[in-house]
Design a protein around this motif. Structure first.
Motif, PDB file in Angstrom:
ATOM      1  N   VAL A  22      27.855  48.313  41.262  1.00 54.53           N
ATOM      2  CA  VAL A  22      28.496  46.523  40.349  1.00 54.53           C
ATOM      3  C   VAL A  22      28.575  46.489  39.764  1.00 54.53           C
ATOM      4  O   VAL A  22      29.203  46.257  38.655  1.00 54.53           O
ATOM      5  CB  VAL A  22      28.439  45.856  41.722  1.00 54.53           C
ATOM      6  N   LYS A  23      27.317  46.436  39.434  1.00 52.00           N
ATOM      7  CA  LYS A  23      26.988  46.081  37.412  1.00 52.00           C
ATOM      8  C   LYS A  23      27.819  47.643  36.897  1.00 52.00           C
ATOM      9  O   LYS A  23      28.725  46.404  35.572  1.00 52.00           O
ATOM     10  CB  LYS A  23      25.097  46.147  36.754  1.00 52.00           C
ATOM     11  N   HIS A  24      27.228  48.166  36.575  1.00 49.53           N
ATOM     12  CA  HIS A  24      28.672  49.610  35.576  1.00 49.53           C
ATOM     13  C   HIS A  24      29.540  48.750  35.908  1.00 49.53           C
ATOM     14  O   HIS A  24      30.764  48.430  35.316  1.00 49.53           O
ATOM     15  CB  HIS A  24      28.165  50.445  36.206  1.00 49.53           C
ATOM     16  N   PHE A  25      30.509  48.606  37.277  1.00 48.61           N
ATOM     17  CA  PHE A  25      32.061  47.923  37.224  1.00 48.61           C
ATOM     18  C   PHE A  25      31.957  46.378  36.632  1.00 48.61           C
ATOM     19  O   PHE A  25      33.232  46.334  35.712  1.00 48.61           O
ATOM     20  CB  PHE A  25      32.088  47.716  38.298  1.00 48.61           C
ATOM     21  N   PHE A  26      31.386  46.007  36.445  1.00 46.36           N
ATOM     22  CA  PHE A  26      31.332  44.607  35.700  1.00 46.36           C
ATOM     23  C   PHE A  26      31.157  44.800  33.932  1.00 46.36           C
ATOM     24  O   PHE A  26      32.073  43.757  33.132  1.00 46.36           O
ATOM     25  CB  PHE A  26      30.744  44.057  36.276  1.00 46.36           C
ATOM     26  N   ASN A  27      30.192  45.854  33.745  1.00 44.74           N
ATOM     27  CA  ASN A  27      30.023  45.933  32.286  1.00 44.74           C
ATOM     28  C   ASN A  27      31.447  46.184  31.870  1.00 44.74           C
ATOM     29  O   ASN A  27      31.442  46.638  30.568  1.00 44.74           O
ATOM     30  CB  ASN A  27      29.124  46.653  32.200  1.00 44.74           C
ATOM     31  N   THR A  28      32.356  47.502  32.618  1.00 42.56           N
ATOM     32  CA  THR A  28      33.264  47.861  31.582  1.00 42.56           C
ATOM     33  C   THR A  28      34.562  47.984  32.174  1.00 42.56           C
ATOM     34  O   THR A  28      35.788  48.128  32.000  1.00 42.56           O
ATOM     35  CB  THR A  28      33.361  49.258  32.373  1.00 42.56           C
ATOM     36  N   ASN A  29      35.036  46.271  32.737  1.00 44.97           N
ATOM     37  CA  ASN A  29      36.028  45.847  32.997  1.00 44.97           C
ATOM     38  C   ASN A  29      36.203  44.298  33.571  1.00 44.97           C
ATOM     39  O   ASN A  29      35.109  43.811  33.157  1.00 44.97           O
ATOM     40  CB  ASN A  29      36.698  45.684  34.677  1.00 44.97           C
ATOM     41  N   THR A  30      36.963  44.494  32.425  1.00 51.42           N
ATOM     42  CA  THR A  30      37.101  42.382  31.968  1.00 51.42           C
ATOM     43  C   THR A  30      38.439  42.087  33.674  1.00 51.42           C
ATOM     44  O   THR A  30      39.286  42.682  33.495  1.00 51.42           O
ATOM     45  CB  THR A  30      38.494  42.474  30.778  1.00 51.42           C
ATOM     46  N   ILE A  31      37.724  40.901  34.254  1.00 50.74           N
ATOM     47  CA  ILE A  31      38.245  40.226  35.328  1.00 50.74           C
ATOM     48  C   ILE A  31      38.836  39.155  35.559  1.00 50.74           C
ATOM     49  O   ILE A  31      37.462  38.440  34.465  1.00 50.74           O
ATOM     50  CB  ILE A  31      37.604  40.781  36.078  1.00 50.74           C
ATOM     51  N   ASP A  32      39.305  38.417  35.347  1.00 55.06           N
ATOM     52  CA  ASP A  32      40.493  36.906  35.739  1.00 55.06           C
ATOM     53  C   ASP A  32      39.690  36.065  36.587  1.00 55.06           C
ATOM     54  O   ASP A  32      39.769  34.749  36.876  1.00 55.06           O
ATOM     55  CB  ASP A  32      41.762  36.755  35.477  1.00 55.06           C
ATOM     56  N   GLY A  33      39.942  36.447  37.723  1.00 62.96           N
ATOM     57  CA  GLY A  33      39.266  36.383  39.364  1.00 62.96           C
ATOM     58  C   GLY A  33      39.290  37.047  40.144  1.00 62.96           C
ATOM     59  O   GLY A  33      39.932  38.400  39.913  1.00 62.96           O
ATOM     60  N   ILE A  34      38.994  36.892  41.477  1.00 53.77           N
ATOM     61  CA  ILE A  34      38.306  38.105  41.987  1.00 53.77           C
ATOM     62  C   ILE A  34      38.796  37.257  43.634  1.00 53.77           C
ATOM     63  O   ILE A  34      38.461  36.101  44.122  1.00 53.77           O
ATOM     64  CB  ILE A  34      37.023  37.646  42.104  1.00 53.77           C
TER      65      ILE A  34
END
Length: 336
Positions: A66-78
């Motif tokens: 989970v941490k790796h995903f968020f470290n490597t992707n830019t997200i505006d909303g979930i």
């Protein structure tokens, strides 16, 4: 385009919401561990929308992934769907439900905090109300002690989100929905339970298709007109559109509080026997069913007051019960 993460995006409600998001102009990333879905759903979504969603096969219980995903992707909303969802199963496997439904939510919110993502839609449930003293159920109805571990995970989830919004720059909406049914008009996506269905409609369609020998009606001694439990059955496409409406509310800064919640249903209750009769009439067939004992964790009746969601989100259901039951049967036939 705003980039929206949809967890559990290949599941029943998730896949329909991905379609609505893409049709509305959002760029969608899907996380799903395929525990209750199939990879082919991703291709079917693309056939409907002509857009390819990015996909990551991640088990959200794995904090490192989970941490790796968020470290490597830019997200505006979930929009967070990923969770175990069967009331009966949750009674039998409470620890599995608490790990999967609560632990994964905490991991996601921690990453939202660390990466300053401040728009969150939570897949909640009318089960947070337990057996409401008055019907229809409004948002002012008290949240009662949960009857099942599943319902408890939704209550606890909302509490965690509310506490998080108080102290972090985060805005969230919990959609407390009732009973989603049906399939997309294209009949390319629908409810795809793996194993024995835990919900009424797929069990009905599988019985009609001969996959299940007989449908069990759990109890006919409830305090209802025909003795069977009453629920508010909403077409899944209508429900998906409610998620896009909620997301747009947050992105436009139209929310009135940092944490809001809305009931999402049709406002009408139907008993199990009424659903069986309506299915038979809509599809011109007969079902083999029997009355059995009540199932632990089930309430007598639940249906929504929809005034708040109509006024605040400018949303209302568009599809009928008959349309939902016809599409559910067409979807089942497409799987045979």
């Amino acid at each position: 385009m705003k980039k929206i993460l949809v967890t559990g995006g290949l599941g029943f409600i998730g896949s329909h919401t991905v379609v609505e998001l893409q049709n509305t102009g959002f760029d969608v990333i899907i996380i799903d561990n395929l525990s209750n879905s199939k990879m082919e759903v991703l291709d079917n979504i693309e056939q409907i929308t002509s857009k390819k969603a990015a996909f990551f096969n991640i088990d959200l219980r794995n904090k490192k992934e989970v941490k790796h995903f968020f470290n490597t992707n830019t997200i505006d909303g979930i929009i967070h769907f990923a969770a175990s969802k069967a009331v009966g199963e949750s009674v039998e496997k409470p620890l599995d439900y608490y790990e999967n439904n609560i632990g994964t939510l905490v991991y996601i919110l921690q990453e939202m905090r660390d990466h300053k993502i401040d728009h969150f839609i939570f897949s909640s449930s009318c089960t947070v109300y337990g057996q409401a003293a008055e019907l229809p159920i409004t948002e002012k109805s008290p949240v009662k002690p949960a009857i099942s571990p599943y319902g408890n995970t939704k209550q606890i989830g909302e509490e965690i989100i509310r506490d998080t919004c108080k102290v972090h720059n985060m805005n969230a909406i919990a959609l407390r929905y009732f009973n989603p049914i049906g399939a997309h008009d294209s009949i390319k996506i629908g409810e795809l339970p793996l194993g024995v269905p835990q919900n009424l409609i797929p069990y009905i369609t599988q019985t009609a298709a001969g996959i299940r020998e007989q449908l069990s009606v759990f109890g006919n001694d409830y305090d209802t007109p025909d003795g069977t439990a009453i629920r508010d059955y909403i077409h899944v496409v209508d429900l998906a559109k409610a998620h896009t409406a909620a997301l747009q509310r947050l992105l436009s800064n139209e929310n009135k509080e940092k944490f809001e919640y809305f009931n999402v249903g049709t406002g009408k209750g139907s008993s199990v026997l009424e659903i069986i009769n309506a299915f038979e009439h809509a599809n011109n067939l007969k079902l083999n069913y029997k009355i059995t004992t009540r199932r632990e964790g089930d309430v007598t009746a639940a249906y929504a007051d929809t005034n708040k969601v109509a006024n605040e989100l400018n949303w209302k259901t568009e599809k009928t019960l008959e349309e939902a039951l016809k599409s559910a049967w067409e979807w089942q036939k497409s799987l045979i």
